[in-house]
Design a protein around this motif. Structure first.
Motif, PDB file in Angstrom:
ATOM      1  N   LEU A 136     102.749 -42.758  39.495  1.00  0.00           N
ATOM      2  CA  LEU A 136     103.641 -42.977  40.598  1.00  0.00           C
ATOM      3  C   LEU A 136     104.914 -42.623  40.466  1.00  0.00           C
ATOM      4  CD1 LEU A 136     101.673 -46.231  41.780  1.00  0.00           C
ATOM      5  CD2 LEU A 136     100.779 -44.403  41.864  1.00  0.00           C
ATOM      6  N   ASN A 137     105.471 -42.012  41.459  1.00  0.00           N
ATOM      7  CA  ASN A 137     107.017 -41.469  41.115  1.00  0.00           C
ATOM      8  C   ASN A 137     107.762 -41.493  42.428  1.00  0.00           C
ATOM      9  OD1 ASN A 137     108.788 -39.843  39.610  1.00  0.00           O
ATOM     10  ND2 ASN A 137     108.125 -37.978  40.479  1.00  0.00           N
ATOM     11  N   ARG A 138     108.026 -43.034  42.761  1.00  0.00           N
ATOM     12  CA  ARG A 138     109.090 -42.892  43.700  1.00  0.00           C
ATOM     13  C   ARG A 138     109.957 -44.050  42.986  1.00  0.00           C
ATOM     14  NH1 ARG A 138     108.084 -45.031  49.270  1.00  0.00           N
ATOM     15  NH2 ARG A 138     109.995 -43.871  49.918  1.00  0.00           N
ATOM     16  N   PRO A 139     110.395 -43.608  41.973  1.00  0.00           N
ATOM     17  CA  PRO A 139     111.301 -44.896  41.151  1.00  0.00           C
ATOM     18  C   PRO A 139     112.429 -45.425  41.916  1.00  0.00           C
ATOM     19  CG  PRO A 139     111.578 -42.610  40.120  1.00  0.00           C
ATOM     20  CD  PRO A 139     110.601 -42.544  41.047  1.00  0.00           C
ATOM     21  N   ASP A 140     113.009 -44.683  42.839  1.00  0.00           N
ATOM     22  CA  ASP A 140     114.341 -45.268  43.453  1.00  0.00           C
ATOM     23  C   ASP A 140     113.716 -46.400  44.455  1.00  0.00           C
ATOM     24  OD1 ASP A 140     115.818 -43.546  42.179  1.00  0.00           O
ATOM     25  OD2 ASP A 140     115.977 -42.203  43.756  1.00  0.00           O
ATOM     26  N   LYS A 141     112.418 -46.287  44.885  1.00  0.00           N
ATOM     27  CA  LYS A 141     111.816 -46.992  45.879  1.00  0.00           C
ATOM     28  C   LYS A 141     110.826 -48.034  45.100  1.00  0.00           C
ATOM     29  CE  LYS A 141     113.901 -45.942  49.855  1.00  0.00           C
ATOM     30  NZ  LYS A 141     114.735 -46.793  50.692  1.00  0.00           N
ATOM     31  N   LYS A 142     110.903 -47.972  43.937  1.00  0.00           N
ATOM     32  CA  LYS A 142     110.106 -49.064  43.174  1.00  0.00           C
ATOM     33  C   LYS A 142     108.884 -48.629  43.020  1.00  0.00           C
ATOM     34  CE  LYS A 142     113.998 -51.197  41.903  1.00  0.00           C
ATOM     35  NZ  LYS A 142     114.305 -51.064  40.518  1.00  0.00           N
ATOM     36  N   ASN A 143     108.590 -47.290  43.302  1.00  0.00           N
ATOM     37  CA  ASN A 143     107.319 -46.719  43.613  1.00  0.00           C
ATOM     38  C   ASN A 143     106.371 -47.571  44.904  1.00  0.00           C
ATOM     39  OD1 ASN A 143     107.613 -44.768  41.395  1.00  0.00           O
ATOM     40  ND2 ASN A 143     106.910 -46.464  39.919  1.00  0.00           N
ATOM     41  N   ALA A 144     107.145 -47.784  45.814  1.00  0.00           N
ATOM     42  CA  ALA A 144     106.455 -48.313  46.954  1.00  0.00           C
ATOM     43  C   ALA A 144     105.694 -47.058  47.452  1.00  0.00           C
ATOM     44  CB  ALA A 144     107.587 -48.672  48.081  1.00  0.00           C
ATOM     45  N   MET A 145     104.375 -47.497  47.941  1.00  0.00           N
ATOM     46  CA  MET A 145     103.312 -46.581  48.232  1.00  0.00           C
ATOM     47  C   MET A 145     103.566 -46.130  49.791  1.00  0.00           C
ATOM     48  SD  MET A 145     100.030 -48.019  46.205  1.00  0.00           S
ATOM     49  CE  MET A 145     100.015 -49.638  46.666  1.00  0.00           C
ATOM     50  N   VAL A 160      90.741 -42.706  33.625  1.00  0.00           N
ATOM     51  CA  VAL A 160      92.043 -42.453  34.327  1.00  0.00           C
ATOM     52  C   VAL A 160      93.086 -43.688  34.195  1.00  0.00           C
ATOM     53  CG1 VAL A 160      92.828 -42.268  37.028  1.00  0.00           C
ATOM     54  CG2 VAL A 160      90.660 -41.376  36.234  1.00  0.00           C
ATOM     55  N   VAL A 161      94.045 -43.276  33.902  1.00  0.00           N
ATOM     56  CA  VAL A 161      95.324 -44.307  33.626  1.00  0.00           C
ATOM     57  C   VAL A 161      96.115 -44.188  34.747  1.00  0.00           C
ATOM     58  CG1 VAL A 161      97.203 -45.117  32.195  1.00  0.00           C
ATOM     59  CG2 VAL A 161      95.198 -44.120  31.190  1.00  0.00           C
ATOM     60  N   VAL A 162      96.406 -45.276  35.571  1.00  0.00           N
ATOM     61  CA  VAL A 162      97.298 -45.277  36.619  1.00  0.00           C
ATOM     62  C   VAL A 162      98.693 -46.088  36.087  1.00  0.00           C
ATOM     63  CG1 VAL A 162      98.044 -45.979  39.176  1.00  0.00           C
ATOM     64  CG2 VAL A 162      95.653 -45.421  38.379  1.00  0.00           C
ATOM     65  N   THR A 163      99.906 -45.295  36.229  1.00  0.00           N
ATOM     66  CA  THR A 163     101.298 -45.977  35.999  1.00  0.00           C
ATOM     67  C   THR A 163     102.246 -45.638  36.919  1.00  0.00           C
ATOM     68  OG1 THR A 163     102.324 -46.577  33.918  1.00  0.00           O
ATOM     69  CG2 THR A 163     101.883 -44.483  34.214  1.00  0.00           C
ATOM     70  N   GLY A 164     103.504 -46.262  36.542  1.00  0.00           N
ATOM     71  CA  GLY A 164     104.652 -46.066  37.400  1.00  0.00           C
ATOM     72  C   GLY A 164     105.739 -45.263  36.579  1.00  0.00           C
ATOM     73  N   ASN A 165     106.439 -44.411  37.169  1.00  0.00           N
ATOM     74  CA  ASN A 165     107.826 -43.892  36.523  1.00  0.00           C
ATOM     75  C   ASN A 165     108.631 -44.771  36.755  1.00  0.00           C
ATOM     76  OD1 ASN A 165     106.629 -41.526  35.360  1.00  0.00           O
ATOM     77  ND2 ASN A 165     107.011 -40.454  37.155  1.00  0.00           N
ATOM     78  N   GLY A 166     109.785 -45.070  36.026  1.00  0.00           N
ATOM     79  CA  GLY A 166     110.753 -46.199  36.048  1.00  0.00           C
ATOM     80  C   GLY A 166     110.521 -47.345  35.618  1.00  0.00           C
ATOM     81  N   ASP A 167     111.091 -48.417  36.485  1.00  0.00           N
ATOM     82  CA  ASP A 167     111.064 -49.641  35.845  1.00  0.00           C
ATOM     83  C   ASP A 167     109.863 -50.367  36.714  1.00  0.00           C
ATOM     84  OD1 ASP A 167     112.201 -50.168  38.408  1.00  0.00           O
ATOM     85  OD2 ASP A 167     113.776 -51.070  37.931  1.00  0.00           O
ATOM     86  N   SER A 168     109.156 -49.687  37.671  1.00  0.00           N
ATOM     87  CA  SER A 168     108.179 -50.389  38.395  1.00  0.00           C
ATOM     88  C   SER A 168     106.691 -49.750  38.222  1.00  0.00           C
ATOM     89  CB  SER A 168     108.430 -50.173  39.787  1.00  0.00           C
ATOM     90  OG  SER A 168     110.014 -50.785  40.094  1.00  0.00           O
ATOM     91  N   SER A 175     104.188 -50.688  40.960  1.00  0.00           N
ATOM     92  CA  SER A 175     104.571 -50.436  42.406  1.00  0.00           C
ATOM     93  C   SER A 175     104.904 -51.269  42.950  1.00  0.00           C
ATOM     94  CB  SER A 175     103.187 -49.692  42.931  1.00  0.00           C
ATOM     95  OG  SER A 175     103.418 -49.462  44.288  1.00  0.00           O
ATOM     96  N   SER A 176     105.686 -51.222  43.707  1.00  0.00           N
ATOM     97  CA  SER A 176     106.311 -52.386  44.667  1.00  0.00           C
ATOM     98  C   SER A 176     105.452 -52.781  45.993  1.00  0.00           C
ATOM     99  CB  SER A 176     107.719 -52.491  45.134  1.00  0.00           C
ATOM    100  OG  SER A 176     107.921 -51.260  45.832  1.00  0.00           O
ATOM    101  N   GLY A 177     104.080 -52.121  45.856  1.00  0.00           N
ATOM    102  CA  GLY A 177     103.243 -52.245  47.143  1.00  0.00           C
ATOM    103  C   GLY A 177     103.449 -51.301  48.024  1.00  0.00           C
ATOM    104  N   MET A 178     102.747 -51.506  49.136  1.00  0.00           N
ATOM    105  CA  MET A 178     103.019 -50.644  50.515  1.00  0.00           C
ATOM    106  C   MET A 178     104.314 -50.723  50.869  1.00  0.00           C
ATOM    107  SD  MET A 178      99.806 -49.894  51.285  1.00  0.00           S
ATOM    108  CE  MET A 178      99.335 -49.644  52.997  1.00  0.00           C
ATOM    109  N   ASN A 223     103.779 -51.508  34.028  1.00  0.00           N
ATOM    110  CA  ASN A 223     104.813 -50.952  33.237  1.00  0.00           C
ATOM    111  C   ASN A 223     106.195 -51.801  33.847  1.00  0.00           C
ATOM    112  OD1 ASN A 223     104.512 -49.098  35.207  1.00  0.00           O
ATOM    113  ND2 ASN A 223     106.566 -48.412  34.996  1.00  0.00           N
ATOM    114  N   GLY A 224     105.884 -52.666  34.784  1.00  0.00           N
ATOM    115  CA  GLY A 224     107.111 -53.225  35.542  1.00  0.00           C
ATOM    116  C   GLY A 224     106.704 -53.978  36.755  1.00  0.00           C
ATOM    117  N   PHE A 225     107.549 -54.057  37.797  1.00  0.00           N
ATOM    118  CA  PHE A 225     107.012 -54.653  39.124  1.00  0.00           C
ATOM    119  C   PHE A 225     105.725 -54.252  39.624  1.00  0.00           C
ATOM    120  CE2 PHE A 225     111.988 -54.517  39.602  1.00  0.00           C
ATOM    121  CZ  PHE A 225     112.090 -55.947  39.268  1.00  0.00           C
TER     122      PHE A 225
END
Ligand code: COA
Length: 274
Positions: A20-29, A53-61, A63-66, A108-110
């Motif tokens: 998931l690659n919106r690190p500036d938005k904490k990977n909000a979907m 299939v591995v699901v993970t986030g870029n950055g410190d999150s 996913s912060s959800g929807m 990996n984070g939030f």
């Protein structure tokens, strides 16, 4: 690496990793991420031989959800748009839950709201000890929806599920392990290695068997024992047919030659195609 607007997808033989690659938005979907997720799942299915299939986030999150603004606030005045926007999300949640490959959340984070949902619908989950989870919906006036209550109910005990649903309190990766939301919590610098170790174990297995093992588990947890036994029998014949009786012809033949002990390791699939 396939780079979509909000997701990067890496397919490496039997393993696919979705970042998931919106690190500036904490990977909000946001709506774009929901579309990209469907596209990523299409690409994985088209690849044909992905087992994990591995699901993970870029950055410190993770996913912060929807995305609370793009999915809820902005389309709210237009009921059709609101419905269509969120349907794309709900569809991929259902799709990920039923995905034939084994799904692993690598947290990996939030991980808030929809992040807990994704963690909970994946088959397995490994988290950083310092990851932070929360069913924060109550904090903005709703209950966990879109499958998030289901995810809580199917991973936590009743008391823990209701506690986190009703209070919106956070829990760490270490607590998530204790309460059943993740299989294992590890120090952040060991998250990659711990996930890789699990993936290496899974890719040695027959993919048809993995997919049917998931189906049988999900079916049998909601039925009584006679129904479960009948289902097992039918699925075992299906498995035998779909795999060319690999369990008899390969796995148990190797056992007959004492080339491995099934209690301690898995049979070698070197002599079969995939
Ligand atoms: N939807 C939309 N935007 C979000 C978001 C979400 N779910 N989560 C984070 N963001 C945005 C923030 O608004 C901020 O945007 P800005 O830079 O334009 O101001 C950016 O991401 C960074 O977040 P920030 O709050 O500054 O980071 P933080 O490290 O201080 O806090 C969180 C991280 C996750 C604790 C906090 O962002 C948060 O509470 N997010 C909402 C979590 C939530 O309730 N999710 C449930 C959705 S179902």
């Amino acid at each position: 690496m396939i780079e979509l607007d909000t997701i990067n997808l890496e397919i490496d033989g039997p393993t696919a990793t979705i970042y998931l690659n919106r690190p500036d938005k904490k990977n909000a979907m946001n709506p774009q991420m929901h579309q990209d997720m469907n596209q990523a799942l299409d690409a994985i299915e088209e690849a044909g031989d992905v087992k994990v299939v591995v699901v993970t986030g870029n950055g410190d999150s993770f996913s912060s959800g929807m995305d609370l603004e793009e999915c809820f606030l902005k389309p709210y005045e237009d009921p059709q748009l609101f419905y269509r926007t969120n349907l794309v999300a709900l569809n991929w949640f259902k799709r990920l839950k039923a995905f034939p490959a084994v799904t692993i959340a690598k947290v990996n984070g939030f991980s808030f709201g929809g992040g807990v949902l994704v963690t909970g619908i994946c088959d397995l989950a490994i988290a950083s000890e310092t990851a932070l989870f929360g069913l924060s919906e109550i904090n903005f006036g709703i209950f966990p929806a879109g499958g998030a209550s289901w995810a809580a109910a199917h991973n936590f005990s009743r008391k823990q599920a209701l506690y986190y649903i009703l209070t919106g309190d956070t829990l760490t990766g270490a607590e998530a392990e204790k309460y059943g939301l993740v299989n294992k919590a590890v120090p952040a610098d060991q998250l990659d290695a711990a996930t890789d170790k699990l993936v290496r174990k899974l890719v040695k297995k027959n993919p048809v068997t993995l997919a049917l093992a998931k189906q049988v588990y999900e079916h049998n947890r909601t039925v009584d024992l006679p129904a479960a036994i009948d289902y097992d029998q039918a699925k075992l014949w299906e498995l035998s047919r779909l795999t060319g009786n690999e369990w008899i012809n390969v796995a148990l033949k190797q056992f007959e030659k004492r080339s491995y002990q099934p209690g301690l390791s898995t049979y070698s699939r070197a002599e079969v195609a995939s």
